[in-house]
Design a protein around this motif. Sequence first.
Motif, PDB file in Angstrom:
ATOM      1  N   THR A  81     -25.775   8.733   2.639  1.00  0.00           N
ATOM      2  CA  THR A  81     -24.562   9.622   3.285  1.00  0.00           C
ATOM      3  C   THR A  81     -23.704   8.724   4.151  1.00  0.00           C
ATOM      4  OG1 THR A  81     -26.218  11.489   3.142  1.00  0.00           O
ATOM      5  CG2 THR A  81     -24.313  11.698   4.502  1.00  0.00           C
ATOM      6  N   ARG A  82     -24.146   7.926   5.060  1.00  0.00           N
ATOM      7  CA  ARG A  82     -23.275   7.078   5.597  1.00  0.00           C
ATOM      8  C   ARG A  82     -22.344   6.427   5.028  1.00  0.00           C
ATOM      9  NH1 ARG A  82     -24.967   6.892  11.205  1.00  0.00           N
ATOM     10  NH2 ARG A  82     -26.497   8.235  11.687  1.00  0.00           N
ATOM     11  N   VAL A  83     -23.038   5.726   3.935  1.00  0.00           N
ATOM     12  CA  VAL A  83     -21.847   4.707   3.243  1.00  0.00           C
ATOM     13  C   VAL A  83     -20.851   5.748   2.603  1.00  0.00           C
ATOM     14  CG1 VAL A  83     -21.837   3.382   1.193  1.00  0.00           C
ATOM     15  CG2 VAL A  83     -23.763   3.029   3.161  1.00  0.00           C
ATOM     16  N   ALA A  84     -21.282   6.880   2.014  1.00  0.00           N
ATOM     17  CA  ALA A  84     -20.201   7.674   1.318  1.00  0.00           C
ATOM     18  C   ALA A  84     -19.108   7.987   2.459  1.00  0.00           C
ATOM     19  CB  ALA A  84     -21.078   8.820   0.713  1.00  0.00           C
ATOM     20  N   GLU A  85     -19.539   8.637   3.481  1.00  0.00           N
ATOM     21  CA  GLU A  85     -18.661   8.927   4.429  1.00  0.00           C
ATOM     22  C   GLU A  85     -17.808   7.882   5.077  1.00  0.00           C
ATOM     23  OE1 GLU A  85     -21.200  10.510   7.666  1.00  0.00           O
ATOM     24  OE2 GLU A  85     -21.346  12.731   6.919  1.00  0.00           O
ATOM     25  N   ALA A  86     -18.219   6.569   5.192  1.00  0.00           N
ATOM     26  CA  ALA A  86     -17.358   5.467   5.791  1.00  0.00           C
ATOM     27  C   ALA A  86     -16.254   5.293   4.407  1.00  0.00           C
ATOM     28  CB  ALA A  86     -18.284   4.192   5.774  1.00  0.00           C
ATOM     29  N   ALA A  87     -16.728   5.405   3.107  1.00  0.00           N
ATOM     30  CA  ALA A  87     -16.120   4.882   2.066  1.00  0.00           C
ATOM     31  C   ALA A  87     -14.901   6.152   1.977  1.00  0.00           C
ATOM     32  CB  ALA A  87     -16.514   4.850   0.675  1.00  0.00           C
ATOM     33  N   ALA A  88     -15.068   7.292   2.199  1.00  0.00           N
ATOM     34  CA  ALA A  88     -14.175   8.286   2.318  1.00  0.00           C
ATOM     35  C   ALA A  88     -13.389   8.345   3.531  1.00  0.00           C
ATOM     36  CB  ALA A  88     -14.814   9.700   1.819  1.00  0.00           C
ATOM     37  N   GLY A  89     -13.638   7.497   4.614  1.00  0.00           N
ATOM     38  CA  GLY A  89     -13.006   7.448   5.787  1.00  0.00           C
ATOM     39  C   GLY A  89     -13.286   8.636   6.881  1.00  0.00           C
ATOM     40  N   PHE A  90     -14.562   9.270   6.563  1.00  0.00           N
ATOM     41  CA  PHE A  90     -15.006  10.413   7.619  1.00  0.00           C
ATOM     42  C   PHE A  90     -16.017   9.789   8.634  1.00  0.00           C
ATOM     43  CE2 PHE A  90     -14.011  12.772   3.594  1.00  0.00           C
ATOM     44  CZ  PHE A  90     -13.226  13.931   4.437  1.00  0.00           C
ATOM     45  N   SER A  91     -16.090   8.455   8.619  1.00  0.00           N
ATOM     46  CA  SER A  91     -17.065   7.831   9.859  1.00  0.00           C
ATOM     47  C   SER A  91     -16.461   6.562   9.983  1.00  0.00           C
ATOM     48  CB  SER A  91     -18.381   7.611   9.519  1.00  0.00           C
ATOM     49  OG  SER A  91     -18.551   6.681   8.277  1.00  0.00           O
ATOM     50  N   GLY A  92     -16.540   6.050  11.350  1.00  0.00           N
ATOM     51  CA  GLY A  92     -15.936   4.635  11.576  1.00  0.00           C
ATOM     52  C   GLY A  92     -15.113   4.932  12.881  1.00  0.00           C
ATOM     53  N   GLN A  93     -14.270   3.894  13.186  1.00  0.00           N
ATOM     54  CA  GLN A  93     -13.550   3.982  14.374  1.00  0.00           C
ATOM     55  C   GLN A  93     -11.923   3.775  14.052  1.00  0.00           C
ATOM     56  OE1 GLN A  93     -13.138   0.337  17.171  1.00  0.00           O
ATOM     57  NE2 GLN A  93     -14.812   1.431  18.060  1.00  0.00           N
ATOM     58  N   LEU A  94     -11.081   4.430  14.762  1.00  0.00           N
ATOM     59  CA  LEU A  94      -9.780   4.468  14.718  1.00  0.00           C
ATOM     60  C   LEU A  94      -9.043   3.989  16.120  1.00  0.00           C
ATOM     61  CD1 LEU A  94      -7.426   5.103  12.518  1.00  0.00           C
ATOM     62  CD2 LEU A  94      -7.208   7.449  13.778  1.00  0.00           C
ATOM     63  N   VAL A 287      -8.173   5.049   8.031  1.00  0.00           N
ATOM     64  CA  VAL A 287      -6.727   5.232   8.239  1.00  0.00           C
ATOM     65  C   VAL A 287      -6.048   6.179   7.062  1.00  0.00           C
ATOM     66  CG1 VAL A 287      -4.357   4.055   8.119  1.00  0.00           C
ATOM     67  CG2 VAL A 287      -6.405   3.170   9.414  1.00  0.00           C
ATOM     68  N   LEU A 288      -6.613   5.967   5.871  1.00  0.00           N
ATOM     69  CA  LEU A 288      -5.995   6.993   4.933  1.00  0.00           C
ATOM     70  C   LEU A 288      -6.502   8.313   5.133  1.00  0.00           C
ATOM     71  CD1 LEU A 288      -6.641   4.619   1.877  1.00  0.00           C
ATOM     72  CD2 LEU A 288      -4.370   5.095   2.783  1.00  0.00           C
ATOM     73  N   GLN A 289      -7.718   8.435   5.558  1.00  0.00           N
ATOM     74  CA  GLN A 289      -8.087   9.794   6.126  1.00  0.00           C
ATOM     75  C   GLN A 289      -7.295  10.402   7.089  1.00  0.00           C
ATOM     76  OE1 GLN A 289     -10.210  12.242   4.494  1.00  0.00           O
ATOM     77  NE2 GLN A 289      -9.548  13.616   5.939  1.00  0.00           N
ATOM     78  N   PHE A 290      -7.056   9.598   8.139  1.00  0.00           N
ATOM     79  CA  PHE A 290      -6.244   9.996   9.146  1.00  0.00           C
ATOM     80  C   PHE A 290      -4.744  10.459   8.904  1.00  0.00           C
ATOM     81  CE2 PHE A 290      -3.692   9.400  12.883  1.00  0.00           C
ATOM     82  CZ  PHE A 290      -4.123  10.346  13.826  1.00  0.00           C
ATOM     83  N   LEU A 291      -4.239   9.562   7.848  1.00  0.00           N
ATOM     84  CA  LEU A 291      -2.864   9.883   7.401  1.00  0.00           C
ATOM     85  C   LEU A 291      -2.696  11.242   6.742  1.00  0.00           C
ATOM     86  CD1 LEU A 291      -1.659   6.484   6.496  1.00  0.00           C
ATOM     87  CD2 LEU A 291      -1.004   7.654   8.448  1.00  0.00           C
ATOM     88  N   GLN A 292      -3.923  11.750   5.881  1.00  0.00           N
ATOM     89  CA  GLN A 292      -4.016  12.835   5.198  1.00  0.00           C
ATOM     90  C   GLN A 292      -3.867  14.057   6.150  1.00  0.00           C
ATOM     91  OE1 GLN A 292      -3.556  13.566   2.048  1.00  0.00           O
ATOM     92  NE2 GLN A 292      -3.852  15.677   2.506  1.00  0.00           N
ATOM     93  N   THR A 293      -4.648  13.781   7.235  1.00  0.00           N
ATOM     94  CA  THR A 293      -4.594  14.850   8.368  1.00  0.00           C
ATOM     95  C   THR A 293      -3.402  14.929   8.877  1.00  0.00           C
ATOM     96  OG1 THR A 293      -7.063  14.183   8.823  1.00  0.00           O
ATOM     97  CG2 THR A 293      -5.811  15.333  10.555  1.00  0.00           C
ATOM     98  N   VAL A 294      -2.858  13.901   9.322  1.00  0.00           N
ATOM     99  CA  VAL A 294      -1.181  13.810   9.718  1.00  0.00           C
ATOM    100  C   VAL A 294      -0.466  14.746   8.918  1.00  0.00           C
ATOM    101  CG1 VAL A 294       1.049  12.613  10.176  1.00  0.00           C
ATOM    102  CG2 VAL A 294      -1.307  11.906  10.947  1.00  0.00           C
ATOM    103  N   PHE A 295      -0.245  14.541   7.489  1.00  0.00           N
ATOM    104  CA  PHE A 295       0.557  15.258   6.525  1.00  0.00           C
ATOM    105  C   PHE A 295      -0.003  16.939   6.647  1.00  0.00           C
ATOM    106  CE2 PHE A 295       0.187  11.352   4.006  1.00  0.00           C
ATOM    107  CZ  PHE A 295       1.128  10.645   4.525  1.00  0.00           C
ATOM    108  N   GLU A 296      -1.260  17.278   6.686  1.00  0.00           N
ATOM    109  CA  GLU A 296      -1.781  18.717   6.838  1.00  0.00           C
ATOM    110  C   GLU A 296      -1.092  19.122   8.074  1.00  0.00           C
ATOM    111  OE1 GLU A 296      -5.706  18.417   6.375  1.00  0.00           O
ATOM    112  OE2 GLU A 296      -5.901  17.700   4.295  1.00  0.00           O
ATOM    113  N   ALA A 297      -1.205  18.473   9.180  1.00  0.00           N
ATOM    114  CA  ALA A 297      -0.837  18.964  10.465  1.00  0.00           C
ATOM    115  C   ALA A 297       0.847  19.333  10.524  1.00  0.00           C
ATOM    116  CB  ALA A 297      -1.333  18.087  11.798  1.00  0.00           C
ATOM    117  N   LYS A 298       1.265  18.320  10.013  1.00  0.00           N
ATOM    118  CA  LYS A 298       2.972  18.441   9.575  1.00  0.00           C
ATOM    119  C   LYS A 298       3.247  19.718   9.132  1.00  0.00           C
ATOM    120  CE  LYS A 298       6.856  16.136   7.856  1.00  0.00           C
ATOM    121  NZ  LYS A 298       7.626  14.890   7.138  1.00  0.00           N
TER     122      LYS A 298
END
Length: 303
Positions: A81-94, A287-298
Amino acid sequence: MFDFRQLRYFIAVAEELSFTRAAQRLHLSQPPLSQQIQALEQDLGTRLLERDKRNVALTAPGKLFLEQARQILAMAEDARTRVAEAAAGFSGQLRLAYTVSVSFHPALPQILLRSGQHAPNVQVLLSEMYTEPQFSALRAGQIDVGFVRDMPAHEDDARCLRLDVIDREPLLLALPAGHRLAGRDHVELGEAAGEPFVVQPRELAATLYDRLVRLAASAGFHPVIRQQAQQLNGLIALVAAGIGLALVPASMQVVKLAGVSYVPLADPDAHLLLAVASRAENPSPVVLQFLQTVFEAKAALGL
């Protein structure tokens, strides 16, 4: 060495206490199940199950191994689960930087709120930083994304960085409340020719300083700089004190200081960019996941 399949087989037999029921649960025939349990016992060098034609029971080592087998499989699933989350950008550090003026814009809190909801396992490290230093920090790998107020001035930055525009924020003229231009629906900057201005030092906040100089030049005058303040809210205090006028982004209207009036500028170029900057090549999943969040918020903010 035993494998995960053997662990799952053993757990099924231990829980069912029946090879027949365990085989049905695992959707396989009984002989290969029995063979795998025997191979597991041989590998461990001990009997895990006592069985005869009618009964199956756990031995003392079998009871201990059942507990360990469950823990091993749970840890393996957690790792998956942790590896899948990291690969999808749902865990880590920004590591995220932003200019002070961006903290007053509604986009920043909305983006951070959405990011926390969508990716709660991403640790966001925030820092205040002016626009030009952000470009350098991005190229050096010191930050991952930055909220900036201008396009890169240097060709190397422009080539290496990606900028996604969030807003072109209108600029306002901050005036003492009793000023002759206060209370108007809008003004042209040329109407403030000859008036004293208060600004941030150019070496700290070149974007807004240069925009004032360019807008004034288009209006046919050079601004008279009477005083400087390092922070935008400091400029507002100087305006309230009657020391000068200030050019500020529209989001600064949230600073309700007595004695200050904000008037929109009619000049066509009277706006300030708000964009999120990141490295153009090999962006991380976070970063890619965060940019998607930026587009949604915009989109949600109607920007």
